[in-house]
Design a protein around this motif. Sequence first.
Motif, PDB file in Angstrom:
ATOM      1  N   LEU A  13       0.838  -1.203   0.000  1.00  0.00           N
ATOM      2  CA  LEU A  13       0.000   0.000   0.000  1.00  0.00           C
ATOM      3  C   LEU A  13       0.874   1.256   0.000  1.00  0.00           C
ATOM      4  N   LEU A  14       1.943   1.241   0.797  1.00  0.00           N
ATOM      5  CA  LEU A  14       2.872   2.379   0.806  1.00  0.00           C
ATOM      6  C   LEU A  14       3.540   2.549  -0.557  1.00  0.00           C
ATOM      7  N   LEU A  15       3.899   1.450  -1.196  1.00  0.00           N
ATOM      8  CA  LEU A  15       4.531   1.521  -2.516  1.00  0.00           C
ATOM      9  C   LEU A  15       3.564   2.027  -3.583  1.00  0.00           C
ATOM     10  N   LYS A  16       2.296   1.718  -3.438  1.00  0.00           N
ATOM     11  CA  LYS A  16       1.266   2.084  -4.418  1.00  0.00           C
ATOM     12  C   LYS A  16       0.646   3.457  -4.123  1.00  0.00           C
ATOM     13  N   ALA A  17       1.016   4.057  -3.008  1.00  0.00           N
ATOM     14  CA  ALA A  17       0.336   5.255  -2.481  1.00  0.00           C
ATOM     15  C   ALA A  17       0.118   6.359  -3.510  1.00  0.00           C
ATOM     16  N   ASN A  18       1.119   6.656  -4.328  1.00  0.00           N
ATOM     17  CA  ASN A  18       1.011   7.781  -5.264  1.00  0.00           C
ATOM     18  C   ASN A  18       0.031   7.542  -6.402  1.00  0.00           C
ATOM     19  N   THR A  19      -0.298   6.277  -6.678  1.00  0.00           N
ATOM     20  CA  THR A  19      -1.202   5.971  -7.787  1.00  0.00           C
ATOM     21  C   THR A  19      -2.428   5.172  -7.338  1.00  0.00           C
ATOM     22  N   LEU A  20      -2.622   5.073  -6.032  1.00  0.00           N
ATOM     23  CA  LEU A  20      -3.671   4.231  -5.470  1.00  0.00           C
ATOM     24  C   LEU A  20      -5.060   4.574  -5.992  1.00  0.00           C
ATOM     25  N   PHE A  21      -5.334   5.847  -6.170  1.00  0.00           N
ATOM     26  CA  PHE A  21      -6.675   6.270  -6.573  1.00  0.00           C
ATOM     27  C   PHE A  21      -6.707   6.819  -8.003  1.00  0.00           C
ATOM     28  N   ASP A  22      -5.728   6.428  -8.825  1.00  0.00           N
ATOM     29  CA  ASP A  22      -5.662   6.914 -10.204  1.00  0.00           C
ATOM     30  C   ASP A  22      -6.681   6.261 -11.127  1.00  0.00           C
ATOM     31  N   ASN A  23      -7.227   5.117 -10.729  1.00  0.00           N
ATOM     32  CA  ASN A  23      -8.235   4.461 -11.566  1.00  0.00           C
ATOM     33  C   ASN A  23      -9.368   3.958 -10.674  1.00  0.00           C
ATOM     34  N   ASP A  24     -10.268   3.202 -11.238  1.00  0.00           N
ATOM     35  CA  ASP A  24     -11.424   2.717 -10.485  1.00  0.00           C
ATOM     36  C   ASP A  24     -11.195   1.352  -9.847  1.00  0.00           C
ATOM     37  N   GLU A  25      -9.946   1.017  -9.597  1.00  0.00           N
ATOM     38  CA  GLU A  25      -9.612  -0.274  -9.007  1.00  0.00           C
ATOM     39  C   GLU A  25     -10.313  -0.447  -7.663  1.00  0.00           C
ATOM     40  N   LYS A  26     -10.924  -1.604  -7.485  1.00  0.00           N
ATOM     41  CA  LYS A  26     -11.560  -1.939  -6.216  1.00  0.00           C
ATOM     42  C   LYS A  26     -10.506  -2.550  -5.304  1.00  0.00           C
ATOM     43  N   PHE A  27     -10.382  -2.028  -4.075  1.00  0.00           N
ATOM     44  CA  PHE A  27      -9.403  -2.619  -3.182  1.00  0.00           C
ATOM     45  C   PHE A  27      -9.846  -2.531  -1.734  1.00  0.00           C
ATOM     46  N   ALA A  28      -9.160  -3.317  -0.927  1.00  0.00           N
ATOM     47  CA  ALA A  28      -9.444  -3.365   0.505  1.00  0.00           C
ATOM     48  C   ALA A  28      -8.130  -3.424   1.273  1.00  0.00           C
ATOM     49  N   ILE A  29      -8.217  -3.039   2.541  1.00  0.00           N
ATOM     50  CA  ILE A  29      -7.086  -3.138   3.454  1.00  0.00           C
ATOM     51  C   ILE A  29      -7.599  -3.660   4.787  1.00  0.00           C
ATOM     52  N   SER A  30      -6.678  -4.152   5.588  1.00  0.00           N
ATOM     53  CA  SER A  30      -7.010  -4.620   6.926  1.00  0.00           C
ATOM     54  C   SER A  30      -6.955  -3.458   7.917  1.00  0.00           C
ATOM     55  N   SER A  31      -7.738  -3.550   8.958  1.00  0.00           N
ATOM     56  CA  SER A  31      -7.636  -2.568  10.035  1.00  0.00           C
ATOM     57  C   SER A  31      -6.239  -2.607  10.659  1.00  0.00           C
ATOM     58  N   ILE A  32      -5.556  -3.735  10.569  1.00  0.00           N
ATOM     59  CA  ILE A  32      -4.181  -3.851  11.073  1.00  0.00           C
ATOM     60  C   ILE A  32      -3.250  -2.936  10.274  1.00  0.00           C
ATOM     61  N   THR A  33      -3.494  -2.797   8.982  1.00  0.00           N
ATOM     62  CA  THR A  33      -2.689  -1.904   8.152  1.00  0.00           C
ATOM     63  C   THR A  33      -2.816  -0.463   8.633  1.00  0.00           C
ATOM     64  N   LEU A  34      -4.024  -0.051   8.994  1.00  0.00           N
ATOM     65  CA  LEU A  34      -4.198   1.305   9.525  1.00  0.00           C
ATOM     66  C   LEU A  34      -3.425   1.490  10.826  1.00  0.00           C
TER      67      LEU A  34
END
Length: 138
Positions: A13-34
Amino acid sequence: MMIDYKFYDTCSLLLKANTLFDNDEKFAISSITLEELENIKTSSTRDADIKYAARKLLHSLDEHRGDYDIHIFTQTMLNPIVEKDLPITNDMKILATAIDYDTNVHPDETIFVTNDLALKAIANLFFSDKMLESVNEE
Protein backbone atom coordinates in the motif's frame (compact mmCIF):
# COMPACT_ATOMS: atom_id res chain seq x y z
CA MET A 1 -17.73 -10.33 -15.77
CA MET A 2 -15.76 -10.98 -12.60
CA ILE A 3 -14.31 -7.94 -10.82
CA ASP A 4 -11.08 -8.50 -8.93
CA TYR A 5 -10.69 -6.82 -5.56
CA LYS A 6 -7.12 -6.20 -4.53
CA PHE A 7 -6.26 -6.59 -0.86
CA TYR A 8 -3.08 -4.67 -0.02
CA ASP A 9 -0.71 -5.32 2.86
CA THR A 10 1.01 -2.32 4.47
CA CYS A 11 4.22 -2.38 2.43
CA SER A 12 2.48 -2.73 -0.94
CA LEU A 13 0.00 0.00 0.00
CA LEU A 14 2.87 2.38 0.81
CA LEU A 15 4.53 1.52 -2.52
CA LYS A 16 1.27 2.08 -4.42
CA ALA A 17 0.34 5.25 -2.48
CA ASN A 18 1.01 7.78 -5.26
CA THR A 19 -1.20 5.97 -7.79
CA LEU A 20 -3.67 4.23 -5.47
CA PHE A 21 -6.67 6.27 -6.57
CA ASP A 22 -5.66 6.91 -10.20
CA ASN A 23 -8.23 4.46 -11.57
CA ASP A 24 -11.42 2.72 -10.49
CA GLU A 25 -9.61 -0.27 -9.01
CA LYS A 26 -11.56 -1.94 -6.22
CA PHE A 27 -9.40 -2.62 -3.18
CA ALA A 28 -9.44 -3.37 0.50
CA ILE A 29 -7.09 -3.14 3.45
CA SER A 30 -7.01 -4.62 6.93
CA SER A 31 -7.64 -2.57 10.04
CA ILE A 32 -4.18 -3.85 11.07
CA THR A 33 -2.69 -1.90 8.15
CA LEU A 34 -4.20 1.31 9.52
CA GLU A 35 -2.66 0.54 12.92
CA GLU A 36 0.72 -0.10 11.28
CA LEU A 37 0.54 3.17 9.32
CA GLU A 38 -0.27 5.06 12.52
CA ASN A 39 2.67 3.38 14.27
CA ILE A 40 5.02 4.21 11.38
CA LYS A 41 3.85 7.83 11.39
CA THR A 42 4.62 8.29 15.08
CA SER A 43 7.65 5.99 15.43
CA SER A 44 10.85 7.45 16.85
CA THR A 45 12.88 4.73 15.10
CA ARG A 46 11.65 5.24 11.52
CA ASP A 47 13.33 7.62 9.11
CA ALA A 48 11.63 10.86 8.10
CA ASP A 49 10.84 9.69 4.55
CA ILE A 50 8.83 6.64 5.59
CA LYS A 51 7.06 8.63 8.33
CA TYR A 52 6.11 11.28 5.77
CA ALA A 53 4.93 8.59 3.33
CA ALA A 54 2.70 7.05 6.03
CA ARG A 55 1.22 10.46 6.94
CA LYS A 56 0.59 11.28 3.28
CA LEU A 57 -1.02 7.88 2.68
CA LEU A 58 -3.31 8.25 5.71
CA HIS A 59 -4.43 11.67 4.40
CA SER A 60 -5.08 10.18 0.97
CA LEU A 61 -7.11 7.33 2.50
CA ASP A 62 -9.11 9.89 4.48
CA GLU A 63 -9.83 11.95 1.34
CA HIS A 64 -11.09 8.85 -0.51
CA ARG A 65 -13.03 7.17 2.31
CA GLY A 66 -15.73 5.66 0.11
CA ASP A 67 -13.34 4.36 -2.53
CA TYR A 68 -12.01 1.29 -0.69
CA ASP A 69 -12.99 -1.21 1.99
CA ILE A 70 -11.51 -1.54 5.46
CA HIS A 71 -11.94 -5.11 6.64
CA ILE A 72 -11.84 -5.23 10.44
CA PHE A 73 -9.52 -7.88 11.87
CA THR A 74 -10.94 -10.21 14.54
CA GLN A 75 -9.15 -12.96 16.46
CA THR A 76 -11.34 -15.68 14.91
CA MET A 77 -9.87 -14.82 11.50
CA LEU A 78 -6.60 -16.34 12.70
CA ASN A 79 -7.99 -19.89 12.61
CA PRO A 80 -6.48 -20.79 9.18
CA ILE A 81 -3.10 -19.40 10.32
CA VAL A 82 -3.21 -21.24 13.64
CA GLU A 83 -4.20 -24.49 11.89
CA LYS A 84 -0.92 -24.32 9.94
CA ASP A 85 0.98 -23.58 13.18
CA LEU A 86 2.33 -20.29 11.83
CA PRO A 87 3.53 -17.58 14.23
CA ILE A 88 1.05 -14.78 14.89
CA THR A 89 2.52 -11.50 13.66
CA ASN A 90 0.94 -8.41 12.14
CA ASP A 91 1.71 -9.84 8.68
CA MET A 92 -0.22 -13.00 9.60
CA LYS A 93 -3.11 -10.88 10.93
CA ILE A 94 -3.23 -8.97 7.63
CA LEU A 95 -3.11 -12.24 5.68
CA ALA A 96 -5.86 -13.70 7.91
CA THR A 97 -7.99 -10.61 7.22
CA ALA A 98 -7.41 -11.02 3.47
CA ILE A 99 -8.36 -14.71 3.64
CA ASP A 100 -11.57 -13.78 5.48
CA TYR A 101 -12.30 -11.03 2.94
CA ASP A 102 -11.82 -13.53 0.11
CA THR A 103 -13.99 -16.13 1.85
CA ASN A 104 -16.85 -13.95 3.12
CA VAL A 105 -16.93 -10.66 1.19
CA HIS A 106 -15.66 -11.29 -2.36
CA PRO A 107 -15.23 -15.05 -2.76
CA ASP A 108 -12.65 -15.99 -5.38
CA GLU A 109 -12.37 -12.37 -6.50
CA THR A 110 -9.68 -11.24 -4.07
CA ILE A 111 -6.08 -10.73 -5.15
CA PHE A 112 -3.66 -10.48 -2.24
CA VAL A 113 -0.98 -7.86 -2.96
CA THR A 114 2.30 -7.96 -1.05
CA ASN A 115 5.91 -7.12 -1.81
CA ASP A 116 7.09 -9.12 1.20
CA LEU A 117 8.50 -12.30 -0.36
CA ALA A 118 8.21 -14.36 2.84
CA LEU A 119 4.59 -13.29 3.30
CA LYS A 120 3.90 -14.01 -0.37
CA ALA A 121 5.23 -17.55 0.05
CA ILE A 122 2.93 -18.11 3.05
CA ALA A 123 0.00 -16.44 1.28
CA ASN A 124 0.46 -18.96 -1.53
CA LEU A 125 -0.75 -21.63 0.91
CA PHE A 126 -4.14 -19.87 0.86
CA PHE A 127 -4.26 -18.04 -2.49
CA SER A 128 -3.39 -19.47 -5.91
CA ASP A 129 -0.50 -17.95 -7.87
CA LYS A 130 -2.93 -16.03 -10.08
CA MET A 131 -4.48 -14.43 -6.98
CA LEU A 132 -1.13 -13.06 -5.69
CA GLU A 133 0.54 -9.88 -6.93
CA SER A 134 3.27 -7.43 -6.03
CA VAL A 135 3.45 -3.68 -6.64
CA ASN A 136 5.96 -2.59 -9.27
CA GLU A 137 8.60 -0.72 -7.25
CA GLU A 138 9.74 1.59 -10.06
